[in-house]
Structures are given as structure tokens and as C-alpha cells.
Design a protein around this motif. Structure first.
Motif, PDB file in Angstrom:
ATOM      1  N   ARG A  31       0.772  -1.689   0.063  1.00  0.00           N
ATOM      2  CA  ARG A  31       0.274  -0.409   0.063  1.00  0.00           C
ATOM      3  C   ARG A  31       1.494   1.688   0.232  1.00  0.00           C
ATOM      4  N   LEU A  32       0.355   2.318  -0.798  1.00  0.00           N
ATOM      5  CA  LEU A  32       0.942   3.064  -0.937  1.00  0.00           C
ATOM      6  C   LEU A  32      -0.262   4.102   0.337  1.00  0.00           C
ATOM      7  N   THR A  33       0.440   4.806   1.185  1.00  0.00           N
ATOM      8  CA  THR A  33      -0.481   5.393   1.856  1.00  0.00           C
ATOM      9  C   THR A  33      -0.171   6.914   2.482  1.00  0.00           C
ATOM     10  N   LYS A  34       0.997   7.092   2.652  1.00  0.00           N
ATOM     11  CA  LYS A  34       1.198   8.674   3.284  1.00  0.00           C
ATOM     12  C   LYS A  34       1.483   9.385   1.737  1.00  0.00           C
ATOM     13  N   ARG A  35       0.551  10.845   2.068  1.00  0.00           N
ATOM     14  CA  ARG A  35       0.573  12.042   1.395  1.00  0.00           C
ATOM     15  C   ARG A  35       1.985  12.357   1.122  1.00  0.00           C
ATOM     16  N   GLU A  36       2.877  12.261   1.595  1.00  0.00           N
ATOM     17  CA  GLU A  36       4.538  12.564   0.995  1.00  0.00           C
ATOM     18  C   GLU A  36       4.845  11.563  -0.223  1.00  0.00           C
ATOM     19  N   TYR A  37       4.283  10.848  -0.469  1.00  0.00           N
ATOM     20  CA  TYR A  37       4.566   9.468  -1.235  1.00  0.00           C
ATOM     21  C   TYR A  37       3.598   9.574  -2.806  1.00  0.00           C
ATOM     22  N   PHE A  38       2.302  10.109  -2.503  1.00  0.00           N
ATOM     23  CA  PHE A  38       1.600  10.660  -3.582  1.00  0.00           C
ATOM     24  C   PHE A  38       2.494  11.702  -4.788  1.00  0.00           C
ATOM     25  N   PHE A  52       5.693  -3.970  -5.440  1.00  0.00           N
ATOM     26  CA  PHE A  52       5.168  -2.364  -5.784  1.00  0.00           C
ATOM     27  C   PHE A  52       4.356  -2.602  -4.485  1.00  0.00           C
ATOM     28  N   ARG A  53       3.950  -0.407  -4.612  1.00  0.00           N
ATOM     29  CA  ARG A  53       3.148  -0.300  -3.854  1.00  0.00           C
ATOM     30  C   ARG A  53       2.353   0.562  -4.517  1.00  0.00           C
ATOM     31  N   LEU A  54       0.938  -0.097  -4.659  1.00  0.00           N
ATOM     32  CA  LEU A  54       0.237   0.947  -5.481  1.00  0.00           C
ATOM     33  C   LEU A  54      -0.957   1.828  -4.045  1.00  0.00           C
ATOM     34  N   GLY A  55      -1.078   2.580  -5.137  1.00  0.00           N
ATOM     35  CA  GLY A  55      -2.163   3.920  -4.134  1.00  0.00           C
ATOM     36  C   GLY A  55      -2.867   3.875  -5.555  1.00  0.00           C
ATOM     37  N   VAL A  56      -4.772   4.400  -4.550  1.00  0.00           N
ATOM     38  CA  VAL A  56      -5.587   4.224  -5.710  1.00  0.00           C
ATOM     39  C   VAL A  56      -6.397   5.765  -5.889  1.00  0.00           C
ATOM     40  N   SER A  57      -6.564   6.730  -6.784  1.00  0.00           N
ATOM     41  CA  SER A  57      -7.210   7.775  -5.932  1.00  0.00           C
ATOM     42  C   SER A  57      -8.292   7.827  -7.214  1.00  0.00           C
ATOM     43  N   VAL A  58      -9.349   8.559  -6.305  1.00  0.00           N
ATOM     44  CA  VAL A  58     -11.034   7.763  -7.403  1.00  0.00           C
ATOM     45  C   VAL A  58     -11.877   9.316  -6.688  1.00  0.00           C
ATOM     46  N   SER A  59     -11.790  10.415  -8.007  1.00  0.00           N
ATOM     47  CA  SER A  59     -12.409  11.339  -7.407  1.00  0.00           C
ATOM     48  C   SER A  59     -14.251  11.433  -7.397  1.00  0.00           C
ATOM     49  N   LYS A  60     -14.179  12.599  -6.562  1.00  0.00           N
ATOM     50  CA  LYS A  60     -15.770  12.876  -6.286  1.00  0.00           C
ATOM     51  C   LYS A  60     -16.592  13.146  -7.590  1.00  0.00           C
ATOM     52  N   LYS A  61     -15.724  13.067  -8.591  1.00  0.00           N
ATOM     53  CA  LYS A  61     -16.585  13.391  -9.850  1.00  0.00           C
ATOM     54  C   LYS A  61     -17.321  12.194 -10.135  1.00  0.00           C
ATOM     55  N   ILE A  73       3.172  -8.368 -11.849  1.00  0.00           N
ATOM     56  CA  ILE A  73       3.459  -6.917 -12.121  1.00  0.00           C
ATOM     57  C   ILE A  73       4.901  -6.468 -11.034  1.00  0.00           C
ATOM     58  N   PRO A  74       6.489  -5.850 -11.753  1.00  0.00           N
ATOM     59  CA  PRO A  74       7.444  -5.643 -11.412  1.00  0.00           C
ATOM     60  C   PRO A  74       7.088  -5.005  -9.999  1.00  0.00           C
ATOM     61  N   GLY A  75       8.420  -5.709  -9.085  1.00  0.00           N
ATOM     62  CA  GLY A  75       9.074  -5.634  -7.614  1.00  0.00           C
ATOM     63  C   GLY A  75       9.274  -3.511  -7.985  1.00  0.00           C
ATOM     64  N   GLY A  76       9.541  -3.038  -6.818  1.00  0.00           N
ATOM     65  CA  GLY A  76      10.173  -1.854  -6.616  1.00  0.00           C
ATOM     66  C   GLY A  76       9.926  -0.988  -7.813  1.00  0.00           C
ATOM     67  N   TYR A  77       8.512  -0.380  -7.561  1.00  0.00           N
ATOM     68  CA  TYR A  77       7.589   0.881  -8.086  1.00  0.00           C
ATOM     69  C   TYR A  77       6.591   0.886  -6.746  1.00  0.00           C
ATOM     70  N   ASP A  78       6.681   2.405  -7.235  1.00  0.00           N
ATOM     71  CA  ASP A  78       5.315   3.011  -6.508  1.00  0.00           C
ATOM     72  C   ASP A  78       4.498   3.144  -7.355  1.00  0.00           C
ATOM     73  N   LEU A  79       2.861   3.038  -7.381  1.00  0.00           N
ATOM     74  CA  LEU A  79       1.966   3.144  -8.444  1.00  0.00           C
ATOM     75  C   LEU A  79       0.853   4.131  -7.842  1.00  0.00           C
ATOM     76  N   ILE A  80       0.599   4.908  -8.639  1.00  0.00           N
ATOM     77  CA  ILE A  80      -0.573   5.366  -8.569  1.00  0.00           C
ATOM     78  C   ILE A  80      -1.685   5.286  -9.466  1.00  0.00           C
ATOM     79  N   LEU A  81      -3.412   4.853  -8.625  1.00  0.00           N
ATOM     80  CA  LEU A  81      -4.289   4.679 -10.118  1.00  0.00           C
ATOM     81  C   LEU A  81      -5.507   5.146  -9.942  1.00  0.00           C
ATOM     82  N   ILE A  82      -5.109   6.024 -10.974  1.00  0.00           N
ATOM     83  CA  ILE A  82      -6.467   7.434 -11.639  1.00  0.00           C
ATOM     84  C   ILE A  82      -7.575   6.670 -11.845  1.00  0.00           C
ATOM     85  N   ALA A  83      -8.818   6.449 -11.470  1.00  0.00           N
ATOM     86  CA  ALA A  83      -9.872   6.595 -12.037  1.00  0.00           C
ATOM     87  C   ALA A  83     -10.356   7.691 -12.665  1.00  0.00           C
ATOM     88  N   ARG A  84     -11.051   7.405 -14.519  1.00  0.00           N
ATOM     89  CA  ARG A  84     -11.745   8.748 -14.764  1.00  0.00           C
ATOM     90  C   ARG A  84     -13.164   8.428 -15.357  1.00  0.00           C
TER      91      ARG A  84
END
Length: 121
Positions: free
Chosen positions: A6-13, A41-50, A75-86
Motif C-alpha cells: 500500500r502507498l499510504t502517505k501524502r508525501e509518497y503520493f 511494488f506499492r499501490l495507491g488508488v485515487s477516485v475523484s468525487k466526480k 507487476i514488477p517490484g521496485g515501483y510506487d504506483l498510483i492508479l487514478i480512475a476517470r
């Protein structure tokens, strides 16, 4: 999804947004940044209020995390990932969403080949 993934902290994002690269299709945007010191890998997910109310957003978030969890071996290790839904992601079925997420990972060259298991002859 495991805690170590999990990618959790704001600074990592912020680091991923600022210094990472991105790949996108119509439904998702993937930001990624190499972290060679990490084994996985670490994953963060972002889903807008829109995209809808909390029920809709949480459903999308749960589905995305499950798709990544089931395909974690690809998915290879050694990455920080953020997945944003449109916006179009809100009306997608699970299988459409999975295909689209794997497509965006492939566009970012972050999808390893699926291990082929030989079937019965």
C-alpha cells in the motif's frame, strides 16, 4: 491487498506525481516511479468525487485493488504506483475494468508476461 503493497502517505503520493512518469487510457491514469530499494511494488488508488457518491467510489477502489492483487505476480517490484480512475470507469463491469487496467500497465511497460502453464494433453 497486503499492507506492504500500500502507498499510504501524502508525501509518497506527491513524490510519484512530481518525479514519476505516467501512462493513460480513457478509463485510467497510472503514475509510476521506480524505487529500486523496494522488493515489491506499492499501490495507491485515487477516485475523484466526480465519479459518484461514496458507494460508487468505494466499489471502484475495491475492484481496482482486487484486480491488482490478482495480477500482482505480473507487476514488477521496485515501483510506487498510483492508479487514478476517470469518469468512464464508473459504468464498467469487472472484466472490462480488468482489461483496461492491464492495458494501462502494459502501456507503461509494467506488465510481465503471464506464466503459461501447460494443460493436459
Amino acid at each position: 491487498m497486503e499492507k506492504k503493497n500500500r502507498l499510504t502517505k501524502r508525501e509518497y503520493f506527491d513524490k510519484v506525481y512530481r518525479h514519476g512518469k505516467s501512462a493513460a487510457n480513457h478509463q485510467f491514469v497510472l503514475y509510476y516511479k521506480a524505487q529500486p530499494q523496494q522488493a515489491s511494488f506499492r499501490l495507491g488508488v485515487s477516485v475523484s468525487k466526480k465519479l459518484g457518491n461514496a458507494v460508487v467510489r468505494n466499489r471502484i477502489r475495491r475492484l481496482l485493488k482486487e484486480i491488482v492483487r490478482l495480477n500482482a505476480a505480473r507487476i514488477p517490484g521496485g515501483y510506487d504506483l498510483i492508479l487514478i480512475a476517470r469518469k468512464p470507469a464508473a459504468e464498467m463491469s469487472y472484466h472490462e475494468m480488468e482489461k483496461s487496467v492491464l492495458h494501462v500497465f502494459k502501456r507503461a511497460s509494467l506488465l510481465l508476461r503471464k506464466e503459461h502453464t501447460p494443460g493436459p494433453n
